[in-house]
Design a protein around this motif. Sequence first.
Motif, PDB file in Angstrom:
ATOM      1  N   SER A  37       0.824  -1.207   0.000  1.00  0.00           N
ATOM      2  CA  SER A  37       0.000   0.000   0.000  1.00  0.00           C
ATOM      3  C   SER A  37       0.860   1.260   0.000  1.00  0.00           C
ATOM      4  CB  SER A  37      -0.940  -0.002   1.212  1.00  0.00           C
ATOM      5  OG  SER A  37      -1.827  -1.096   1.171  1.00  0.00           O
ATOM      6  N   ILE A  38       1.968   1.216   0.732  1.00  0.00           N
ATOM      7  CA  ILE A  38       2.881   2.363   0.763  1.00  0.00           C
ATOM      8  C   ILE A  38       3.495   2.592  -0.612  1.00  0.00           C
ATOM      9  CG2 ILE A  38       5.154   3.089   1.624  1.00  0.00           C
ATOM     10  CD1 ILE A  38       4.273   1.953   4.367  1.00  0.00           C
ATOM     11  N   LEU A  39       3.908   1.531  -1.280  1.00  0.00           N
ATOM     12  CA  LEU A  39       4.472   1.673  -2.624  1.00  0.00           C
ATOM     13  C   LEU A  39       3.440   2.244  -3.595  1.00  0.00           C
ATOM     14  CD1 LEU A  39       6.534  -1.635  -2.939  1.00  0.00           C
ATOM     15  CD2 LEU A  39       7.435   0.693  -2.716  1.00  0.00           C
ATOM     16  N   THR A 104       5.886   3.207  12.644  1.00  0.00           N
ATOM     17  CA  THR A 104       4.495   2.889  12.336  1.00  0.00           C
ATOM     18  C   THR A 104       4.196   1.428  12.647  1.00  0.00           C
ATOM     19  OG1 THR A 104       2.776   3.070  10.632  1.00  0.00           O
ATOM     20  CG2 THR A 104       4.925   2.270   9.893  1.00  0.00           C
ATOM     21  N   ASN A 105       2.960   1.166  13.099  1.00  0.00           N
ATOM     22  CA  ASN A 105       2.484  -0.215  13.227  1.00  0.00           C
ATOM     23  C   ASN A 105       3.495  -1.179  13.865  1.00  0.00           C
ATOM     24  OD1 ASN A 105       1.906  -3.011  11.301  1.00  0.00           O
ATOM     25  ND2 ASN A 105       0.312  -2.199  12.608  1.00  0.00           N
ATOM     26  N   ALA A 106       4.033  -0.899  15.033  1.00  0.00           N
ATOM     27  CA  ALA A 106       3.573   0.053  16.016  1.00  0.00           C
ATOM     28  C   ALA A 106       4.587   1.182  16.204  1.00  0.00           C
ATOM     29  CB  ALA A 106       3.380  -0.665  17.346  1.00  0.00           C
ATOM     30  N   LEU A 259      -3.432   3.737   6.573  1.00  0.00           N
ATOM     31  CA  LEU A 259      -2.104   3.966   7.133  1.00  0.00           C
ATOM     32  C   LEU A 259      -1.143   4.489   6.071  1.00  0.00           C
ATOM     33  CD1 LEU A 259      -1.440   0.900   9.488  1.00  0.00           C
ATOM     34  CD2 LEU A 259      -1.408   3.307  10.158  1.00  0.00           C
ATOM     35  N   ALA A 260      -1.173   3.879   4.887  1.00  0.00           N
ATOM     36  CA  ALA A 260      -0.279   4.302   3.812  1.00  0.00           C
ATOM     37  C   ALA A 260      -0.546   5.745   3.403  1.00  0.00           C
ATOM     38  CB  ALA A 260      -0.422   3.368   2.614  1.00  0.00           C
ATOM     39  N   TRP A 265       1.500  11.194   3.475  1.00  0.00           N
ATOM     40  CA  TRP A 265       1.161  12.587   3.793  1.00  0.00           C
ATOM     41  C   TRP A 265       2.164  13.163   4.797  1.00  0.00           C
ATOM     42  CZ3 TRP A 265      -1.237  14.358   8.563  1.00  0.00           C
ATOM     43  CH2 TRP A 265      -1.592  15.716   8.544  1.00  0.00           C
ATOM     44  N   VAL A 266       2.425  12.398   5.871  1.00  0.00           N
ATOM     45  CA  VAL A 266       3.391  12.833   6.881  1.00  0.00           C
ATOM     46  C   VAL A 266       4.796  12.919   6.279  1.00  0.00           C
ATOM     47  CG1 VAL A 266       4.540  12.155   9.030  1.00  0.00           C
ATOM     48  CG2 VAL A 266       2.048  12.045   8.862  1.00  0.00           C
ATOM     49  N   SER A 267       5.151  11.939   5.467  1.00  0.00           N
ATOM     50  CA  SER A 267       6.472  11.940   4.825  1.00  0.00           C
ATOM     51  C   SER A 267       6.676  13.209   4.012  1.00  0.00           C
ATOM     52  CB  SER A 267       6.623  10.718   3.913  1.00  0.00           C
ATOM     53  OG  SER A 267       6.554   9.519   4.645  1.00  0.00           O
TER      54      SER A 267
END
Length: 305
Positions: A37-39, A104-106, A259-260, A265-267
Amino acid sequence: MLLFSLFVGSTLASAQYRVAYIARAQGDSFAAWLANSILEEAKKYPQITVQVFDGQADSFHQNSLIENAIVNEYDLIIIQPHDGEAQRPYAEKVVEAGIHLITTNARIDGIEGGSSVDADPYMQAAVVARLALEQVPENANVVVLTGPPGNFHSIERRRAWDIEFFQKRPDVKIVGEQIANWNKDEAMRYMEDWVQANDRIEAIISMNDNMAAGAIEVIKDDPKFKNMLAYGVDGTIEAALLIKDGLMTATTLQSAYELAERILWVSDLLLRGEVFEIHTDIGNPVITLENVDEVIEMHRRAGNL
């Protein structure tokens, strides 16, 4: 929850950034879902290039990957810890090296200058534990599967089950409890032992879906355990299909897609210098037979089915 710790000046939007994402373990169904999902989400940010590294559910290996990412001077390092306390000193090294950090996570709490994107693990377990209060029969035998001992999500989910369920249901007996490290195969091995040792088990209580699915695999064709209840956390496609088939009772959606979205967005904010530190959480909706079709459709639309 959304906390902005400090705002600083912006950098040029045209800059290109290299991001190292150090996953807990690609053999873990949720970790693989999140990495993919991040990719996919990163494609919306042409200025950001993400490279995924597999921690292989091994703290030593994951810490080595973090050190290598520091040496290779990535602009941002994102860590999905296997064992948060084992990764803490290495996460601190990231900040000390002047590199942006997201856990992240956790999340790993208390790292000054480090950001985090996560969910509330206590509430993730609490919402299904409260369902179980009414669903688990009187004087039931149950088995419990937990994640790595130093993992924040494993600790908090197990604490929620204790407070929200076991303290309120003293009639329920735990006939087996083991650390299965989020791993399906480990959960299967423990469940094989438990069904040999116990004539009846009324419920599987698992701190994630992957372990619950492993335990269910052992008993799904055994008529003796036909009505067994099973609870998890994550909302993976496998868990959703098990709920649809009547083999799993409930789980909590920890959406890797959401989460992704937050992570990228934060990145972007961190890399452009808009903020220095952010901490934010996603929600924790319950999945049961009543709404599982919506979750299956969500996975289908995302190409996860």
